[in-house]
Write a protein that holds these residues in place. Structure first.
Motif, PDB file in Angstrom:
ATOM      1  N   MET A  46     -13.802   7.324  12.517  1.00 36.01           N
ATOM      2  CA  MET A  46     -13.532   8.011  11.260  1.00 36.01           C
ATOM      3  C   MET A  46     -13.112   9.455  11.503  1.00 36.01           C
ATOM      4  SD  MET A  46     -16.169   6.755   8.317  1.00 36.01           S
ATOM      5  CE  MET A  46     -17.655   7.267   9.126  1.00 36.01           C
ATOM      6  N   TRP A 144      -8.120   4.149  10.645  1.00 39.07           N
ATOM      7  CA  TRP A 144      -7.918   3.932   9.210  1.00 39.07           C
ATOM      8  C   TRP A 144      -8.762   2.773   8.696  1.00 39.07           C
ATOM      9  CZ3 TRP A 144      -6.437   6.533   5.236  1.00 39.07           C
ATOM     10  CH2 TRP A 144      -5.557   7.606   5.371  1.00 39.07           C
ATOM     11  N   THR A 147     -12.459   3.758   8.518  1.00 40.55           N
ATOM     12  CA  THR A 147     -12.660   4.736   7.447  1.00 40.55           C
ATOM     13  C   THR A 147     -12.595   4.077   6.074  1.00 40.55           C
ATOM     14  OG1 THR A 147     -11.694   6.496   8.804  1.00 40.55           O
ATOM     15  CG2 THR A 147     -11.813   6.876   6.435  1.00 40.55           C
ATOM     16  N   GLN A 148     -11.566   3.249   5.845  1.00 39.60           N
ATOM     17  CA  GLN A 148     -11.385   2.644   4.526  1.00 39.60           C
ATOM     18  C   GLN A 148     -12.497   1.648   4.192  1.00 39.60           C
ATOM     19  OE1 GLN A 148      -6.602   3.004   3.739  1.00 39.60           O
ATOM     20  NE2 GLN A 148      -7.264   1.189   4.858  1.00 39.60           N
ATOM     21  N   CYS A 153     -12.691   3.438   0.605  1.00 42.25           N
ATOM     22  CA  CYS A 153     -11.592   4.243   0.090  1.00 42.25           C
ATOM     23  C   CYS A 153     -10.279   3.604   0.513  1.00 42.25           C
ATOM     24  CB  CYS A 153     -11.680   5.675   0.618  1.00 42.25           C
ATOM     25  SG  CYS A 153     -11.624   5.798   2.438  1.00 42.25           S
ATOM     26  N   CYS A 154      -9.139   4.191   0.076  1.00 46.23           N
ATOM     27  CA  CYS A 154      -7.840   3.631   0.439  1.00 46.23           C
ATOM     28  C   CYS A 154      -6.776   4.717   0.355  1.00 46.23           C
ATOM     29  CB  CYS A 154      -7.484   2.473  -0.482  1.00 46.23           C
ATOM     30  SG  CYS A 154      -5.930   1.632  -0.019  1.00 46.23           S
ATOM     31  N   CYS A 188      -8.324  -1.996   2.669  1.00 45.42           N
ATOM     32  CA  CYS A 188      -8.459  -1.322   1.379  1.00 45.42           C
ATOM     33  C   CYS A 188      -9.193  -2.195   0.356  1.00 45.42           C
ATOM     34  CB  CYS A 188      -7.080  -0.966   0.813  1.00 45.42           C
ATOM     35  SG  CYS A 188      -6.324   0.493   1.536  1.00 45.42           S
ATOM     36  N   CYS A 227      -9.092   8.422   0.742  1.00 42.50           N
ATOM     37  CA  CYS A 227      -9.962   8.686   1.895  1.00 42.50           C
ATOM     38  C   CYS A 227     -10.100  10.175   2.204  1.00 42.50           C
ATOM     39  CB  CYS A 227      -9.446   7.941   3.125  1.00 42.50           C
ATOM     40  SG  CYS A 227      -9.620   6.153   2.979  1.00 42.50           S
ATOM     41  N   ALA A 230     -13.025  11.101   0.136  1.00 40.74           N
ATOM     42  CA  ALA A 230     -14.205  10.398   0.661  1.00 40.74           C
ATOM     43  C   ALA A 230     -14.679  11.015   1.973  1.00 40.74           C
ATOM     44  CB  ALA A 230     -13.882   8.920   0.864  1.00 40.74           C
ATOM     45  N   LEU A 231     -13.726  11.366   2.837  1.00 41.44           N
ATOM     46  CA  LEU A 231     -14.088  11.986   4.111  1.00 41.44           C
ATOM     47  C   LEU A 231     -14.682  13.371   3.907  1.00 41.44           C
ATOM     48  CD1 LEU A 231     -11.359  11.153   6.793  1.00 41.44           C
ATOM     49  CD2 LEU A 231     -13.836  10.935   7.038  1.00 41.44           C
TER      50      LEU A 231
END
Length: 278
Positions: A46, A144, A147-148, A153-154, A188, A227, A230-231
């Motif tokens: 991430m 990605w 993380t998603q 998130c997307c 996603c 994202c 979100a990050l």
């Protein structure tokens, strides 16, 4: 011949040992957090999207800082026990330097927060457009995908970014005969439960055709939050924890400095007398 020590000096010695022992334990705790981040599956992937050496190497920074604080706390404990003025003065100077560095870092980060966030967003846009591969099991997609799925998130700001920014992923799928068109990566889509991060990293996670069709025909089943936000929230939540720990460490540092200097002064005023009692 004996050194007469006042009860006040004895109290200072006990307090200094207590605070340094707490300092030692907190250093060990910070060291443990750094080791945990190093071993925690998924977190390094991430952080790759941040394009920040400071954040990406945070685990190593925490290990180094925690180890250093642990050693300094141990030094302070030893200085208090054996009542060594030189050791206590060295300890006080080191802690003062640490405190000043911490304040400087805090000010620099607070003043330059925009300079950190803007490159982070630009880097995420670049990797979304050019780096995400449309192939089945690409190793370049791990950051990605992790993380998603992990943060639910997307895209950078929205799930529509993959199509709106004309990404390599969208170009490939627009030219394909797939129906419906794959406008965003499978990571996603909303899953309950979320697939194991270890499977995503190893490339063994595969979304079924039925799940893909359901996700691509129903945008509400796609993670709506971008994202980037979100990050930022993820980092801010962890920075809050780090900030609280840093505040406690700073308070202990200040008290340790005061008590060590007071103890040195007390030891300097201690006298040796032929008629003094043990």
């Amino acid at each position: 011949m004996a050194v007469k020590q006042s009860s006040g000096a004895g109290c200072l010695k006990a307090l200094l040992f207590f605070f340094n022992f707490a300092f030692f334990l907190l250093g060990f705790a910070i060291l443990g957090v750094g080791v945990w981040l190093t071993l925690d599956v998924g977190r390094p992937e991430m952080l790759q999207l941040l394009n920040s050496a400071l954040v990406s190497n945070l685990k190593f920074i925490l290990i180094a800082v925690g180890g250093f604080i642990t050693v300094v706390g141990f030094l302070g404990c030893c200085g208090a026990i054996i009542e060594n003025k030189v050791m206590l003065l060295i300890f006080a100077i080191i802690v003062i330097v640490i405190l000043v560095i911490e304040l400087v870092i805090l000010i620099v980060v607070a003043v330059n927060s925009d300079l950190i966030e803007s490159p982070m967003k630009d880097y995420m846009n670049t990797t979304l457009i050019t780096d995400y591969s449309p192939s089945d099991k690409p190793t370049d997609n791990t950051a990605w995908d992790v993380t998603q799925l992990s943060l639910q998130c997307c895209g950078v700001e929205s799930y529509t970014n993959w199509k709106d920014y004309n990404s390599k992923f969208w170009q490939y799928n627009e030219a394909s005969t797939a129906v419906p068109k794959h406008e965003w990566p499978p990571s996603c889509c909303q899953f309950d439960p979320v697939p194991p991060i270890a499977d995503i990293i190893s490339g063994s996670w595969v979304i079924s055709s039925a799940e893909q069709t359901l996700c691509y025909r129903n945008p509400p089943l796609v993670n709506q939050q971008g994202c980037y936000t979100a990050l930022k929230d993820y980092i801010n939540n962890h920075l809050l924890i780090i900030g609280v720990i840093s505040g406690i460490v700073g308070a202990l540092e200040l008290l340790a400095i005061v008590f060590s200097i007071c103890l040195v002064r007390s030891l300097s005023h201690a006298y040796i007398g032929p008629n003094s009692k043990e």
